[in-house]
Design a protein around this motif. Structure first.
Motif, PDB file in Angstrom:
ATOM      1  N   GLU A  62     -10.497   4.257   0.598  1.00  0.00           N
ATOM      2  CA  GLU A  62     -11.324   4.980  -0.374  1.00  0.00           C
ATOM      3  C   GLU A  62     -12.759   5.118   0.130  1.00  0.00           C
ATOM      4  N   GLU A  63     -13.246   4.107   0.841  1.00  0.00           N
ATOM      5  CA  GLU A  63     -14.579   4.209   1.449  1.00  0.00           C
ATOM      6  C   GLU A  63     -14.609   5.317   2.494  1.00  0.00           C
TER       7      GLU A  63
ATOM      8  N   GLU B 254     -10.557  -6.294   4.686  1.00  0.00           N
ATOM      9  CA  GLU B 254     -10.581  -5.923   3.279  1.00  0.00           C
ATOM     10  C   GLU B 254      -9.304  -5.177   2.959  1.00  0.00           C
ATOM     11  N   ASP B 255      -8.986  -5.083   1.682  1.00  0.00           N
ATOM     12  CA  ASP B 255      -7.777  -4.384   1.290  1.00  0.00           C
ATOM     13  C   ASP B 255      -7.784  -2.976   1.847  1.00  0.00           C
TER      14      ASP B 255
ATOM     15  N   TRP C  54      -8.898   0.430  10.689  1.00  0.00           N
ATOM     16  CA  TRP C  54      -8.912  -0.616   9.670  1.00  0.00           C
ATOM     17  C   TRP C  54      -8.791  -1.966  10.358  1.00  0.00           C
TER      18      TRP C  54
ATOM     19  N   PHE D 250      -0.134   3.542  -2.906  1.00  0.00           N
ATOM     20  CA  PHE D 250      -1.450   4.148  -2.692  1.00  0.00           C
ATOM     21  C   PHE D 250      -1.347   5.343  -1.747  1.00  0.00           C
TER      22      PHE D 250
ATOM     23  N   TYR E  59       0.791  -1.231   0.000  1.00  0.00           N
ATOM     24  CA  TYR E  59       0.000   0.000   0.000  1.00  0.00           C
ATOM     25  C   TYR E  59       0.830   1.292   0.000  1.00  0.00           C
TER      26      TYR E  59
ATOM     27  N   ASP F 266      -6.455  -0.195   0.744  1.00  0.00           N
ATOM     28  CA  ASP F 266      -6.737   0.891  -0.193  1.00  0.00           C
ATOM     29  C   ASP F 266      -8.234   1.008  -0.469  1.00  0.00           C
ATOM     30  N   GLU F 267      -8.928  -0.131  -0.561  1.00  0.00           N
ATOM     31  CA  GLU F 267     -10.371  -0.077  -0.776  1.00  0.00           C
ATOM     32  C   GLU F 267     -11.082   0.505   0.437  1.00  0.00           C
ATOM     33  N   TRP F 268     -10.656   0.087   1.621  1.00  0.00           N
ATOM     34  CA  TRP F 268     -11.242   0.616   2.852  1.00  0.00           C
ATOM     35  C   TRP F 268     -10.999   2.119   2.964  1.00  0.00           C
TER      36      TRP F 268
END
Length: 279
Positions: free
Chosen positions: A271-272, A264-265, A260, A147, A144, A267-269
Motif C-alpha cells: 500500500e505504501e 513489515e507486513d 519487499w 489482498f 496475502y 500488504d502494508e508495504w
C-alpha cells in the motif's frame, strides 16, 4: 481466493508464519553452507544453498542443443505469467522456444530482468518468485492471497508469478508444470489453483493429485498435460532465469523495482508503494 486446501494437514501458528516469511526458502543464489544458517545484516536467517551437483544435473536435463520444449502461450520471456485480474492472464511474450544458453539479462544491475517502474496511470507491477514446495511461500499465499486478489480486482496492480523449482527436485517441477498446464487450459483458474497447490506444500502432491485438484475443484482437465510433463522444460527455464538474476530465495517479491524486505507486513508495504506511485 482464500480457499482452504482439501489436503492441508497442519495450520501454521502466527509466530511460525511470521518466521517463515522472514526467513524464506533457499535459492540458487545463496552462498550459505547447508544446515548452517547465519544472521544477515537485517537480522534474518541466511538460506541454505542446494547442492551444486544437483544444479548441474538439472541444467543437463535440457536438450543437448539448449532448445527447450513447449512454452505456454501466456508465458513471459522471464518465465512468468502476468495476471491483469484474478481471472485473466496477459498475452505471452516468450518465444516459441527458449534456450538455456541464451537467458534474458537485466538492464539494470541489482534488479531482476523484466522489472519495470510503472508509467503514469498504469497499475503497479508486482513480481513474485515462488516455489510450490516452499513452506514460506505457502504462508505468503495464506497471509496475502486475498489482498493480491482484491488489488487485482480493483486494477491497481498486475501480478507476475515466476515459479522456481529448487526446493524439491521432484515435486516442485511437477507442480510448476501443472501451473503452466492450468494457465494454458483454464487461465481463469490459474491464480486460485496456484494458491491452493502452494498451500498444500507439506503433502508432496503427486501428478495424479495435481490433476485431481484441477478436475474436482475447477472443472479443468489437465491430466494429459501433467502426465506428459509438457512444460517441465519451461519450469527449468524459469528457475535458470531466476538464478541468473541472483534471486536469493522464495518468496522474493518486487513492486516496480522495489523489493519487499520482509520487515513489515507485505500488504502494508504494498500500500505504501501504491501511494508513492499515485503521487
Amino acid at each position: 481466493m482464500n480457499r482452504t486446501p482439501r489436503r492441508w494437514l497442519t495450520a501454521l501458528t502466527s509466530v511460525a508464519a511470521l518466521s517463515l516469511v522472514l526467513s524464506g526458502c533457499a535459492s540458487v543464489g545463496d552462498s550459505a553452507e547447508p544446515d548452517a544458517p547465519e544472521e544477515d545484516a537485517a537480522g534474518q536467517e541466511e538460506q541454505d544453498q542446494p547442492d551444486q551437483a544437483d544444479q548441474d544435473d538439472a541444467a543437463q536435463d535440457g536438450d543437448d542443443d539448449g532448445d527447450l520444449g513447449a512454452v505456454p502461450s501466456a508465458a513471459t520471456e522471464h518465465g512468468g505469467f502476468v495476471l491483469s485480474s484474478p481471472t485473466e492472464l496477459e498475452p505471452g511474450t516468450a518465444p516459441d522456444e527458449v534456450d538455456l544458453e541464451d537467458l534474458p539479462s537485466s538492464e539494470e544491475p541489482g534488479v531482476p530482468s523484466g522489472l519495470r517502474p510503472p508509467e503514469e496511470g498504469e497499475p503497479l507491477h508486482v513480481v513474485i518468485y515462488s516455489d510450490p514446495s516452499c513452506p514460506h511461500c505457502a504462508d505468503f499465499e495464506e497471509e496475502y492471497g486475498d489482498f493480491l486478489e482484491d488489488e487485482l480486482d480493483e486494477g491497481t496492480i498486475t501480478v507476475e508469478y515466476r515459479t522456481m523449482t529448487f526446493v524439491d527436485e521432484q515435486n516442485s517441477p511437477e507442480a510448476s508444470n501443472a501451473f503452466s498446464c492450468m494457465a494454458e487450459e483454464s487461465p481463469e483458474d490459474y491464480l486460485p489453483y496456484l494458491n491452493e497447490v502452494t498451500q498444500s506444500f507439506g503433502e508432496g502432491l503427486s501428478p495424479e493429485d495435481l490433476a485431481e485438484i484441477a478436475a474436482d475443484d475447477y472443472g479443468a482437465d489437465i491430466s494429459n498435460c501433467i502426465e506428459d510433463g509438457t512444460y517441465l522444460d519451461f519450469a527449468e527455464y524459469t528457475t535458470e532465469v531466476a538464478g541468473e538474476d541472483q534471486i536469493p530465495g522464495t518468496p522474493t517479491v518486487y513492486a516496480g523495482e522495489e523489493e519487499w524486505d520482509g520487515t513489515e507486513d507485505f500488504d502494508e508495504w504494498a500500500e505504501e508503494q501504491l501511494a508513492e506511485h499515485a503521487d
